[in-house]
Design a protein around this motif. Structure first.
Motif, PDB file in Angstrom:
ATOM      1  N   ARG A  25     -22.199   0.530  26.141  1.00  0.00           N
ATOM      2  CA  ARG A  25     -23.124  -0.110  25.190  1.00  0.00           C
ATOM      3  C   ARG A  25     -22.405  -1.050  24.239  1.00  0.00           C
ATOM      4  NH1 ARG A  25     -22.755   5.224  23.128  1.00  0.00           N
ATOM      5  NH2 ARG A  25     -22.103   5.346  20.932  1.00  0.00           N
ATOM      6  N   PHE A  26     -21.099  -0.827  24.038  1.00  0.00           N
ATOM      7  CA  PHE A  26     -20.325  -1.743  23.202  1.00  0.00           C
ATOM      8  C   PHE A  26     -19.887  -2.987  23.991  1.00  0.00           C
ATOM      9  CE2 PHE A  26     -19.543   2.573  21.562  1.00  0.00           C
ATOM     10  CZ  PHE A  26     -20.033   2.423  20.268  1.00  0.00           C
ATOM     11  N   LEU A  27     -20.099  -2.952  25.326  1.00  0.00           N
ATOM     12  CA  LEU A  27     -19.710  -4.069  26.182  1.00  0.00           C
ATOM     13  C   LEU A  27     -20.906  -4.937  26.539  1.00  0.00           C
ATOM     14  CD1 LEU A  27     -17.367  -2.116  28.642  1.00  0.00           C
ATOM     15  CD2 LEU A  27     -16.803  -3.110  26.420  1.00  0.00           C
ATOM     16  N   GLY A  28     -22.062  -4.624  25.958  1.00  0.00           N
ATOM     17  CA  GLY A  28     -23.243  -5.432  26.217  1.00  0.00           C
ATOM     18  C   GLY A  28     -24.029  -5.010  27.431  1.00  0.00           C
ATOM     19  N   ILE A  29     -23.754  -3.852  27.996  1.00  0.00           N
ATOM     20  CA  ILE A  29     -24.508  -3.343  29.142  1.00  0.00           C
ATOM     21  C   ILE A  29     -24.892  -1.904  28.828  1.00  0.00           C
ATOM     22  CG2 ILE A  29     -23.403  -4.840  30.837  1.00  0.00           C
ATOM     23  CD1 ILE A  29     -21.529  -2.590  31.541  1.00  0.00           C
ATOM     24  N   ASP A  30     -25.693  -1.315  29.713  1.00  0.00           N
ATOM     25  CA  ASP A  30     -26.120   0.059  29.478  1.00  0.00           C
ATOM     26  C   ASP A  30     -26.008   0.837  30.779  1.00  0.00           C
ATOM     27  OD1 ASP A  30     -27.104   2.374  28.461  1.00  0.00           O
ATOM     28  OD2 ASP A  30     -29.178   1.707  28.316  1.00  0.00           O
ATOM     29  N   ILE A  31     -24.917   1.581  30.917  1.00  0.00           N
ATOM     30  CA  ILE A  31     -24.704   2.407  32.105  1.00  0.00           C
ATOM     31  C   ILE A  31     -25.155   3.826  31.776  1.00  0.00           C
ATOM     32  CG2 ILE A  31     -23.004   3.294  33.750  1.00  0.00           C
ATOM     33  CD1 ILE A  31     -23.441   0.303  33.939  1.00  0.00           C
ATOM     34  N   ALA A 113      -7.241  -9.171  25.040  1.00  0.00           N
ATOM     35  CA  ALA A 113      -8.639  -8.937  25.381  1.00  0.00           C
ATOM     36  C   ALA A 113      -9.351 -10.248  25.720  1.00  0.00           C
ATOM     37  CB  ALA A 113      -9.343  -8.229  24.229  1.00  0.00           C
ATOM     38  N   ARG A 114      -9.110 -11.291  24.923  1.00  0.00           N
ATOM     39  CA  ARG A 114      -9.746 -12.590  25.197  1.00  0.00           C
ATOM     40  C   ARG A 114      -9.298 -13.131  26.546  1.00  0.00           C
ATOM     41  NH1 ARG A 114      -8.782 -13.454  19.624  1.00  0.00           N
ATOM     42  NH2 ARG A 114      -6.823 -14.514  20.119  1.00  0.00           N
ATOM     43  N   ALA A 137     -12.637  -3.599  27.200  1.00  0.00           N
ATOM     44  CA  ALA A 137     -12.768  -2.777  25.988  1.00  0.00           C
ATOM     45  C   ALA A 137     -11.512  -2.973  25.157  1.00  0.00           C
ATOM     46  CB  ALA A 137     -12.944  -1.301  26.351  1.00  0.00           C
ATOM     47  N   GLY A 138     -11.696  -3.297  23.896  1.00  0.00           N
ATOM     48  CA  GLY A 138     -10.538  -3.538  23.041  1.00  0.00           C
ATOM     49  C   GLY A 138     -10.937  -3.506  21.578  1.00  0.00           C
ATOM     50  N   PRO A 139     -10.068  -3.970  20.699  1.00  0.00           N
ATOM     51  CA  PRO A 139     -10.368  -3.927  19.268  1.00  0.00           C
ATOM     52  C   PRO A 139     -11.530  -4.829  18.866  1.00  0.00           C
ATOM     53  CG  PRO A 139      -8.360  -5.177  19.679  1.00  0.00           C
ATOM     54  CD  PRO A 139      -8.727  -4.531  20.971  1.00  0.00           C
ATOM     55  N   HIS A 140     -11.884  -5.767  19.731  1.00  0.00           N
ATOM     56  CA  HIS A 140     -12.981  -6.694  19.405  1.00  0.00           C
ATOM     57  C   HIS A 140     -14.353  -6.057  19.576  1.00  0.00           C
ATOM     58  CE1 HIS A 140     -12.613  -6.797  23.723  1.00  0.00           C
ATOM     59  NE2 HIS A 140     -13.730  -7.491  23.837  1.00  0.00           N
ATOM     60  N   ASN A 141     -14.468  -4.984  20.380  1.00  0.00           N
ATOM     61  CA  ASN A 141     -15.795  -4.424  20.605  1.00  0.00           C
ATOM     62  C   ASN A 141     -15.868  -2.897  20.538  1.00  0.00           C
ATOM     63  OD1 ASN A 141     -14.489  -3.816  22.997  1.00  0.00           O
ATOM     64  ND2 ASN A 141     -15.766  -5.123  24.279  1.00  0.00           N
ATOM     65  N   THR A 164      -7.502   1.839  20.987  1.00  0.00           N
ATOM     66  CA  THR A 164      -7.755   0.399  21.098  1.00  0.00           C
ATOM     67  C   THR A 164      -7.552  -0.336  19.779  1.00  0.00           C
ATOM     68  OG1 THR A 164     -10.117   0.862  20.804  1.00  0.00           O
ATOM     69  CG2 THR A 164      -9.323   0.590  23.056  1.00  0.00           C
ATOM     70  N   HIS A 165      -7.614   0.383  18.656  1.00  0.00           N
ATOM     71  CA  HIS A 165      -7.372  -0.237  17.344  1.00  0.00           C
ATOM     72  C   HIS A 165      -5.980   0.113  16.820  1.00  0.00           C
ATOM     73  CE1 HIS A 165     -11.813  -0.467  17.402  1.00  0.00           C
ATOM     74  NE2 HIS A 165     -11.643  -1.523  16.652  1.00  0.00           N
ATOM     75  N   ALA A 166      -5.073   0.505  17.717  1.00  0.00           N
ATOM     76  CA  ALA A 166      -3.758   1.009  17.299  1.00  0.00           C
ATOM     77  C   ALA A 166      -3.005   0.033  16.408  1.00  0.00           C
ATOM     78  CB  ALA A 166      -2.912   1.341  18.535  1.00  0.00           C
TER      79      ALA A 166
END
Length: 318
Positions: A25-31, A113-114, A137-141, A164-166
């Motif tokens: 859900r943080f990646l813009g999809i819903d699995i 990530a980009r 998945a990374g610090p951006h999302n 991911t926010h290390a």
């Protein structure tokens, strides 16, 4: 070379395959949450001598749709060869298992990530043929979970958030929330997450904060991290004791050197007075004076050397 952060970023999905549906859900999809998950072999090597190995490979199945494959790759930095490898992985897995294949790349910094999010085509511009669009998945999302209650609601997601926010400024608050939440968790749940988090932070300054948070209650966190902290404390104590011993020995040596120097000068003074008075100083007298290490005794001999008629008589009061 495989590193602890690399292992933590993908093995956490092996530990809890359902994590992907919560991350989606943080990646813009819903699995949907999988009703079944199977870990598959990660070695994609064929008869070709070039080894192809995906980091983590899961077969997931949800109630709403049939089974699909999830390949999880941990990426610590940009690498020009990776898109081609990822394209190979997905194409090979699709061919081998005849199942839809998704690729998730987990990163710890915004630049990587980009880069990983970019679509890459294996064909020329007018003939794309196969286009790779990884989920990243990374610090951006990934969520910044700083509330212990929120962390307690999904401990695995909170651990991934910390990983991911290390390198992000907010990681300290995430770690404190996670540490607080884990104290209420059973040991069999908390232990692997303590270790995943420690591995994920291995190359970041935040690892020291996590070690300190874990060290608050070592009797609970019976993990390799606790043993590492114990070993480090033992080493620090040994170093402190060693420094104290060195200091004591150094002081003793300084005192001995000072006494030896006083004795040497005292012996020279006694011999100088005897020689200045023109007295004969036999070898045994000279040897006894020069070998004396007692500064106070040499002072008494010096006082007698001023008036003694013979060199031997400086010893008569001893």
């Amino acid at each position: 070379m495989v590193s602890p952060p690399h292992e933590a970023m993908h093995r956490i999905f092996q530990h809890d395959p359902g994590l992907f549906s919560r991350v989606s859900r943080f990646l813009g999809i819903d699995i949907p949450t999988p009703v079944k998950a199977t870990a598959l072999p990660t070695d994609l090597t064929e008869t070709d001598p070039v080894e192809r190995r995906v980091d983590t490979l899961l077969q997931l199945e949800t109630a709403e749709q049939g089974p699909f494959l999830l390949a999880v790759e941990a990426q610590g930095k940009k690498h020009p060869d990776k898109p081609a490898s990822w394209a190979y992985y997905t194409a090979y897995l699709w061919t081998k298992y005849r199942l839809p294949t998704a690729l998730l790349v987990v990163c710890q910094d915004h630049a990587t990530a980009r880069w990983a999010q970019q679509s890459v085509s294996c064909g020329p511009p007018q003939l794309p043929t196969l286009t790779l669009r990884p989920l990243v998945a990374g610090p951006h999302n990934m969520p910044v979970i700083t509330d212990p209650e929120e962390a307690r609601a999904d401990l695995v997601l909170a651990s991934l958030a910390a990983i991911t926010h290390a390198a992000e400024p907010g990681v300290d608050a995430i770690l404190k929330a996670l540490s607080t939440a884990l104290r209420d968790a059973p040991e069999d749940i908390a232990k692997p997450l303590v270790e995943f988090t420690a591995q994920g932070l291995a190359k970041c300054p935040a690892k020291n904060l996590w070690r300190n948070l874990v060290a608050v209650d070592l009797s609970f966190y019976k993990s390799y991290l606790a043993e590492e902290i114990r070993d480090e404390v033992r080493s620090e104590v040994r170093d402190e004791v060693r420094d104290e011993v060195r200091s004591e020995v150094r002081d003793e040596v300084r005192s001995e050197v000072r006494d030896e120097e006083r004795a040497r000068r005292g012996a020279e003074d006694v011999l100088l007075v005897l020689e200045q008075r023109g007295l004969d100083v036999p070898d045994d007298v000279r040897s006894r004076i020069t070998n004396c290490t007692d500064p106070e005794l040499l002072r008494r001999w010096l006082a007698r050397a001023v008036t003694a008629p013979k060199a031997e008589e400086v010893f008569e009061d001893v």
